[in-house]
Design an enzyme around this catalytic site. Structure first.
Site, mmCIF file in Angstrom:
data_model
loop_
_atom_site.group_PDB
_atom_site.id
_atom_site.type_symbol
_atom_site.label_atom_id
_atom_site.label_comp_id
_atom_site.label_asym_id
_atom_site.label_seq_id
_atom_site.Cartn_x
_atom_site.Cartn_y
_atom_site.Cartn_z
ATOM 1 C CB SER A 130 -52.240 57.197 2.949
ATOM 2 O OG SER A 130 -51.671 56.748 4.464
ATOM 3 N NE ARG A 165 -42.521 58.877 10.241
ATOM 4 C CZ ARG A 165 -43.123 59.158 9.202
ATOM 5 N NH1 ARG A 165 -44.765 59.391 9.130
ATOM 6 N NH2 ARG A 165 -42.757 58.861 8.189
ATOM 7 C CG ASP A 217 -53.548 49.103 4.069
ATOM 8 O OD1 ASP A 217 -53.237 49.437 5.294
ATOM 9 O OD2 ASP A 217 -53.702 51.049 3.683
ATOM 10 C CG HIS A 235 -51.099 52.241 4.965
ATOM 11 N ND1 HIS A 235 -52.901 52.424 4.210
ATOM 12 C CD2 HIS A 235 -50.704 53.388 4.584
ATOM 13 C CE1 HIS A 235 -52.956 53.848 4.283
ATOM 14 N NE2 HIS A 235 -51.773 54.608 4.834
ATOM 15 C CG ASP A 236 -45.559 52.701 3.917
ATOM 16 O OD1 ASP A 236 -46.279 53.553 4.210
ATOM 17 O OD2 ASP A 236 -44.674 52.595 4.987
#
Length: 325
Positions: free
Chosen positions: A127, A196, A278, A306-307
Site C-alpha cells: 500500500s 477512517r 482491490d 485492498h486489505d
C-alpha cells in the site's frame, strides 16, 4: 527536509553483511508502524501488522536476513511528525510541512545510512509502503537489488486522490479542527473517525462486505464505528493529513520524464503484487507497473479487497517466499 530529523526503526535477525546481500527493508502501510511482528509496546497490536511474514522460518526469515523497519516520516510512531515533537526546534502540529513519498524515502535512506548500511538486497512494502518501496528502487544513494511492491501503483490515480480528498474534507470540516492548531487530546475526533470509516470502505471490496454483513445494516454500522473510534485513540489528525497528502501526490515519474520512462530506467528489479479484488489500487494498475519495469507480476486471490494482503496470510507468505528464494 524536516529540521532536526529523527527516524525511528526496529531491527531483527542476522548481522548485516558488508555487501548488503542479506539486508531487507520492510515498509509499513499508511497508518502502520515499525512493529511488524513479535512483542511490541502497549500501543501495538499483540502480533504486529504482518506476523506471517517476519520471523524464524517465515518468508522474511530472521535467521537468514537482517531486517529493518522504519516508522514513516510524518506519522506519529517515533519518526519526526506533527504529533509529539520531542526535539528542540522541531515543527509540530499544523506547522509540520507537507511531505511527499519521495521525502519519506529520503528520510529512510538517511536512517539506513546512519546504521552503516550501504546496499539493500530487498525492499518490501505494501500500500503506502509499496509506494515507498518503488521510490526506494528509483534512488541510488543506497542501491536496492530488488523491490517487492504490494498493492501500490506507479502513480496515484484520480480515483484514489478523490477518495483521499473526501477524507481530508471530513477532518477539516470538524469544528474542532481549528486549522490544525488544536490542543492535545481535543482535536477533530469526529472528523478523523469519519475519515477512517471512509478509508476502510475503500480497503474492502463490495463482494467482501456483502459476504460479511449482507442485509445486516446495524452490524455494518457498528463495524465502521469501531474502526473510527479505535483509530482516533491512536492517531493524530494532522499526521493523518500529511500521510494521505503524500499518497495523493505519489508519482514515480515526476521529474523523471514520466511514469513509463521512470519504470524503464529503474536500477532495481521489481516484483509487483496485486490483490484480485482491490479497488484502492486495481490489479490493472499493478500489472501495468510490472509490465513497465519488465518485472514479475503476482496476484493474491481474495474477496476482501485492498486489505487482502493482510488477511490472506498464507497466500502473501507464499508469494514472498517465492520471490525471496
Amino acid at each position: 527536509m524536516v529540521p532536526d530529523l529523527q527516524v525511528s526503526v526496529r531491527r531483527w535477525g542476522a548481522p548485516p553483511r558488508a555487501d548488503g546481500s542479506n539486508v531487507v527493508l520492510l515498509l509499513h502501510a499508511l497508518t502502520g508502524d515499525s512493529h511488524v511482528a513479535g512483542p511490541g509496546g502497549p500501543a501495538h497490536s499483540p502480533t504486529g501488522w504482518w506476523p506471517g511474514v517476519l520471523g524464524v522460518g517465515a518468508p522474511v526469515d530472521t535467521e537468514r536476513f537482517h531486517v529493518i523497519a522504519p516508522d514513516v516520516l510524518g506519522g506519529c510512531s517515533g519518526t519526526s511528525g506533527p504529533a509529539g515533537a520531542s526535539v528542540p526546534n522541531a515543527l509540530g502540529g499544523a506547522d509540520f510541512p507537507e511531505v511527499t513519498v519521495r521525502d519519506q524515502v529520503a528520510a529512510e535512506v538517511r536512517a539506513v545510512q546512519a546504521l552503516g548500511i550501504r546496499r539493500v538486497a530487498h525492499v518490501i512494502g505494501a500500500s503506502a509502503g509499496g509506494m515507498r518501496a518503488l521510490e526506494w528502487a528509483a534512488q541510488t544513494a543506497v542501491p536496492v537489488d530488488h523491490a517487492v511492491v504490494v498493492a501500490a501503483p506507479a502513480a496515484s490515480s484520480a480515483d484514489l486522490r478523490a477518495g483521499l480528498a473526501v477524507q481530508r474534507a471530513a477532518v477539516t470540516a470538524d469544528p474542532a479542527w481549528q486549522g490544525g492548531y488544536y490542543a492535545p487530546q481535543s482535536g477533530p475526533t469526529a472528523g478523523l473517525a469519519l475519515a477512517r470509516q471512509l478509508a476502510v470502505l475503500t480497503y474492502r471490496s463490495a463482494d467482501g462486505l456483502e459476504q460479511r454483513f449482507g442485509p445486516d445494516a446495524g452490524r455494518l454500522t457498528a463495524w465502521l464505528e469501531h474502526h473510527g473510534r479505535s483509530f482516533v485513540e491512536r492517531f493524530d489528525a494532522v499526521s493523518y493529513l500529511r500521510l494521505i497528502g503524500a499518497m495523493a501526490t505519489h508519482d514515480l515519474g515526476r521529474g523523471r520524464g514520466g511514469v513509463q520512462r521512470a519504470l524503464r530506467h529503474l536500477p532495481a528489479r521489481v516484483t509487483a503484487v496485486a490483490v484480485s479484488s482491490d479497488r484502492f489500487t486495481t490489479p490493472d494498475e499493478v500489472r501495468s507497473l510490472a509490465r513497465g519495469t519488465g518485472g514479475r507480476y503476482a496476484v493474491i486471490e481474495s474477496v476482501h479487497g485492498h486489505d487482502g494482503f493482510l488477511i490472506e496470510t498464507e497466500q502473501t507468505a507464499t508469494v514472498l517466499r517465492s520471490v525471496l528464494a
